[in-house]
Scaffold this motif. Structure first.
Motif, mmCIF file in Angstrom:
data_model
loop_
_atom_site.group_PDB
_atom_site.id
_atom_site.type_symbol
_atom_site.label_atom_id
_atom_site.label_comp_id
_atom_site.label_asym_id
_atom_site.label_seq_id
_atom_site.Cartn_x
_atom_site.Cartn_y
_atom_site.Cartn_z
ATOM 1 N N LEU A 15 -4.683 -50.439 31.237
ATOM 2 C CA LEU A 15 -4.384 -51.699 30.547
ATOM 3 C C LEU A 15 -5.264 -51.884 29.313
ATOM 4 C CD1 LEU A 15 -3.787 -54.167 33.513
ATOM 5 C CD2 LEU A 15 -2.080 -53.226 31.938
ATOM 6 N N ARG A 16 -6.522 -51.480 29.421
ATOM 7 C CA ARG A 16 -7.426 -51.553 28.270
ATOM 8 C C ARG A 16 -6.928 -50.633 27.153
ATOM 9 N NH1 ARG A 16 -10.874 -54.316 25.123
ATOM 10 N NH2 ARG A 16 -12.470 -52.979 24.262
ATOM 11 N N GLU A 17 -6.471 -49.446 27.536
ATOM 12 C CA GLU A 17 -5.935 -48.509 26.541
ATOM 13 C C GLU A 17 -4.684 -49.078 25.887
ATOM 14 O OE1 GLU A 17 -4.083 -45.368 24.459
ATOM 15 O OE2 GLU A 17 -3.167 -46.381 26.137
ATOM 16 N N LEU A 18 -3.845 -49.744 26.669
ATOM 17 C CA LEU A 18 -2.637 -50.374 26.119
ATOM 18 C C LEU A 18 -3.013 -51.457 25.119
ATOM 19 C CD1 LEU A 18 0.430 -50.872 26.080
ATOM 20 C CD2 LEU A 18 0.086 -52.416 28.021
ATOM 21 N N TYR A 19 -3.970 -52.292 25.475
ATOM 22 C CA TYR A 19 -4.424 -53.339 24.557
ATOM 23 C C TYR A 19 -4.941 -52.726 23.258
ATOM 24 C CZ TYR A 19 -7.758 -56.422 22.313
ATOM 25 O OH TYR A 19 -8.457 -57.123 21.377
ATOM 26 N N LEU A 20 -5.774 -51.684 23.386
ATOM 27 C CA LEU A 20 -6.324 -51.050 22.185
ATOM 28 C C LEU A 20 -5.235 -50.383 21.358
ATOM 29 C CD1 LEU A 20 -9.572 -49.533 23.716
ATOM 30 C CD2 LEU A 20 -9.441 -51.357 22.008
ATOM 31 N N ALA A 21 -4.222 -49.826 22.005
ATOM 32 C CA ALA A 21 -3.122 -49.188 21.268
ATOM 33 C C ALA A 21 -2.334 -50.219 20.469
ATOM 34 C CB ALA A 21 -2.204 -48.444 22.239
ATOM 35 N N ILE A 22 -2.086 -51.367 21.063
ATOM 36 C CA ILE A 22 -1.374 -52.437 20.352
ATOM 37 C C ILE A 22 -2.217 -52.930 19.171
ATOM 38 C CG2 ILE A 22 -0.519 -54.815 20.544
ATOM 39 C CD1 ILE A 22 0.269 -54.063 23.469
ATOM 40 N N TYR A 23 -3.497 -53.144 19.425
ATOM 41 C CA TYR A 23 -4.397 -53.568 18.355
ATOM 42 C C TYR A 23 -4.446 -52.513 17.246
ATOM 43 C CZ TYR A 23 -8.737 -54.821 15.981
ATOM 44 O OH TYR A 23 -9.680 -55.133 15.036
ATOM 45 N N HIS A 24 -4.542 -51.246 17.638
ATOM 46 C CA HIS A 24 -4.648 -50.153 16.688
ATOM 47 C C HIS A 24 -3.402 -50.041 15.815
ATOM 48 C CE1 HIS A 24 -6.290 -45.774 16.207
ATOM 49 N NE2 HIS A 24 -6.140 -46.369 15.057
ATOM 50 N N THR A 25 -2.234 -50.163 16.421
ATOM 51 C CA THR A 25 -1.010 -50.081 15.611
ATOM 52 C C THR A 25 -0.914 -51.260 14.642
ATOM 53 O OG1 THR A 25 1.338 -49.539 15.675
ATOM 54 C CG2 THR A 25 0.629 -51.260 17.150
ATOM 55 N N GLY A 26 -1.419 -52.430 15.049
ATOM 56 C CA GLY A 26 -1.448 -53.569 14.134
ATOM 57 C C GLY A 26 -2.356 -53.327 12.950
ATOM 58 N N VAL A 27 -3.481 -52.661 13.196
ATOM 59 C CA VAL A 27 -4.393 -52.318 12.102
ATOM 60 C C VAL A 27 -3.728 -51.314 11.167
ATOM 61 C CG1 VAL A 27 -6.587 -51.167 11.549
ATOM 62 C CG2 VAL A 27 -6.487 -52.832 13.422
ATOM 63 N N GLU A 28 -3.098 -50.291 11.741
ATOM 64 C CA GLU A 28 -2.451 -49.260 10.921
ATOM 65 C C GLU A 28 -1.285 -49.821 10.106
ATOM 66 O OE1 GLU A 28 -3.318 -46.059 10.473
ATOM 67 O OE2 GLU A 28 -5.077 -46.329 11.764
ATOM 68 N N ARG A 29 -0.617 -50.848 10.613
ATOM 69 C CA ARG A 29 0.520 -51.453 9.909
ATOM 70 C C ARG A 29 0.087 -52.630 9.020
ATOM 71 N NH1 ARG A 29 5.495 -49.953 12.654
ATOM 72 N NH2 ARG A 29 4.948 -48.683 14.456
ATOM 73 N N HIS A 30 -1.232 -52.845 8.947
ATOM 74 C CA HIS A 30 -1.816 -53.894 8.112
ATOM 75 C C HIS A 30 -1.365 -55.292 8.547
ATOM 76 C CE1 HIS A 30 -3.389 -50.771 5.523
ATOM 77 N NE2 HIS A 30 -2.174 -50.239 5.470
ATOM 78 N N TRP A 31 -1.162 -55.461 9.855
ATOM 79 C CA TRP A 31 -0.843 -56.794 10.376
ATOM 80 C C TRP A 31 -2.108 -57.635 10.494
ATOM 81 C CZ3 TRP A 31 2.616 -54.862 14.985
ATOM 82 C CH2 TRP A 31 3.825 -54.399 14.471
ATOM 83 N N TRP A 32 -3.230 -56.997 10.715
ATOM 84 C CA TRP A 32 -4.522 -57.665 10.820
ATOM 85 C C TRP A 32 -5.619 -56.666 10.461
ATOM 86 C CZ3 TRP A 32 -1.314 -58.125 15.334
ATOM 87 C CH2 TRP A 32 -1.420 -57.077 16.207
ATOM 88 N N GLU A 33 -6.815 -57.207 10.245
ATOM 89 C CA GLU A 33 -7.961 -56.390 9.876
ATOM 90 C C GLU A 33 -8.484 -55.622 11.089
ATOM 91 O OE1 GLU A 33 -9.763 -55.871 6.945
ATOM 92 O OE2 GLU A 33 -8.021 -56.788 6.020
ATOM 93 N N GLY A 34 -8.962 -54.438 10.823
ATOM 94 C CA GLY A 34 -9.573 -53.616 11.853
ATOM 95 C C GLY A 34 -11.006 -53.319 11.473
ATOM 96 N N PRO A 35 -11.650 -52.433 12.207
ATOM 97 C CA PRO A 35 -13.034 -52.083 11.870
ATOM 98 C C PRO A 35 -13.089 -51.343 10.531
ATOM 99 C CG PRO A 35 -12.234 -50.776 13.738
ATOM 100 C CD PRO A 35 -11.180 -51.791 13.412
ATOM 101 N N GLN A 36 -14.182 -51.489 9.850
ATOM 102 C CA GLN A 36 -14.355 -50.856 8.538
ATOM 103 C C GLN A 36 -14.443 -49.336 8.626
ATOM 104 O OE1 GLN A 36 -14.128 -52.570 5.656
ATOM 105 N NE2 GLN A 36 -13.663 -54.303 6.980
ATOM 106 N N THR A 37 -14.734 -48.820 9.819
ATOM 107 C CA THR A 37 -14.887 -47.382 9.983
ATOM 108 C C THR A 37 -13.569 -46.678 10.276
ATOM 109 O OG1 THR A 37 -15.347 -47.685 12.340
ATOM 110 C CG2 THR A 37 -17.235 -47.627 10.842
ATOM 111 N N CYS A 38 -12.467 -47.394 10.255
ATOM 112 C CA CYS A 38 -11.167 -46.783 10.557
ATOM 113 C C CYS A 38 -10.801 -45.786 9.465
ATOM 114 C CB CYS A 38 -10.078 -47.853 10.675
ATOM 115 S SG CYS A 38 -8.504 -47.206 11.266
ATOM 116 N N SER A 39 -10.472 -44.571 9.888
ATOM 117 C CA SER A 39 -10.142 -43.525 8.913
ATOM 118 C C SER A 39 -8.651 -43.426 8.651
ATOM 119 C CB SER A 39 -10.666 -42.169 9.410
ATOM 120 O OG SER A 39 -10.028 -41.810 10.613
ATOM 121 N N GLY A 40 -7.867 -44.236 9.329
ATOM 122 C CA GLY A 40 -6.431 -44.189 9.138
ATOM 123 C C GLY A 40 -6.002 -44.909 7.883
ATOM 124 N N GLY A 41 -4.736 -45.178 7.795
ATOM 125 C CA GLY A 41 -4.201 -45.894 6.642
ATOM 126 C C GLY A 41 -3.599 -44.945 5.626
ATOM 127 N N GLY A 42 -3.034 -45.526 4.610
ATOM 128 C CA GLY A 42 -2.487 -44.701 3.557
ATOM 129 C C GLY A 42 -1.079 -44.299 3.781
#
Length: 100
Positions: free
Chosen positions: A73-100
């Protein structure tokens, strides 16, 4: 379905997901960010809990099953949060290497 089979299937699916993440890193050249690493830790906890639950019985099975479910469940939560960061729905950590 018997509980031991349920936990084995959950552990196998989690392990396949973990292997896919490692393959994308080492074979695909995608460097993991802070969120990727957090997801891997949660997934590892889920896999470990599910594996222990599949091989045990009684109270240990219940406790290990709860740990496994919590990890997944924790992994699911992080995956949802992570996809939101990658899609620029919300801010993520500054160390995220994704994007672009």
């Amino acid at each position: 379905m018997r509980y031991d089979r349920f936990y084995l299937v959950a552990a196998a699916i989690g392990a396949a997901t973990f292997i896919a993440a490692l393959a994308s890193q080492y074979l695909g050249g995608l460097h993991p960010c802070e969120l990727c690493i957090s997801q891997r830790w949660a997934l590892g906890i889920g896999i470990t809990g599910a594996t222990i639950a599949a091989m045990s019985s009684g109270t240990l099975r219940v406790l290990a099953g709860l740990v496994g479910i919590g990890g997944f469940l924790r992994e699911l939560y992080l995956a949802i949060y992570h996809t939101g960061v990658e899609r620029h729905w919300w801010e993520g950590p500054q160390t995220c290497s994704g994007g672009g």
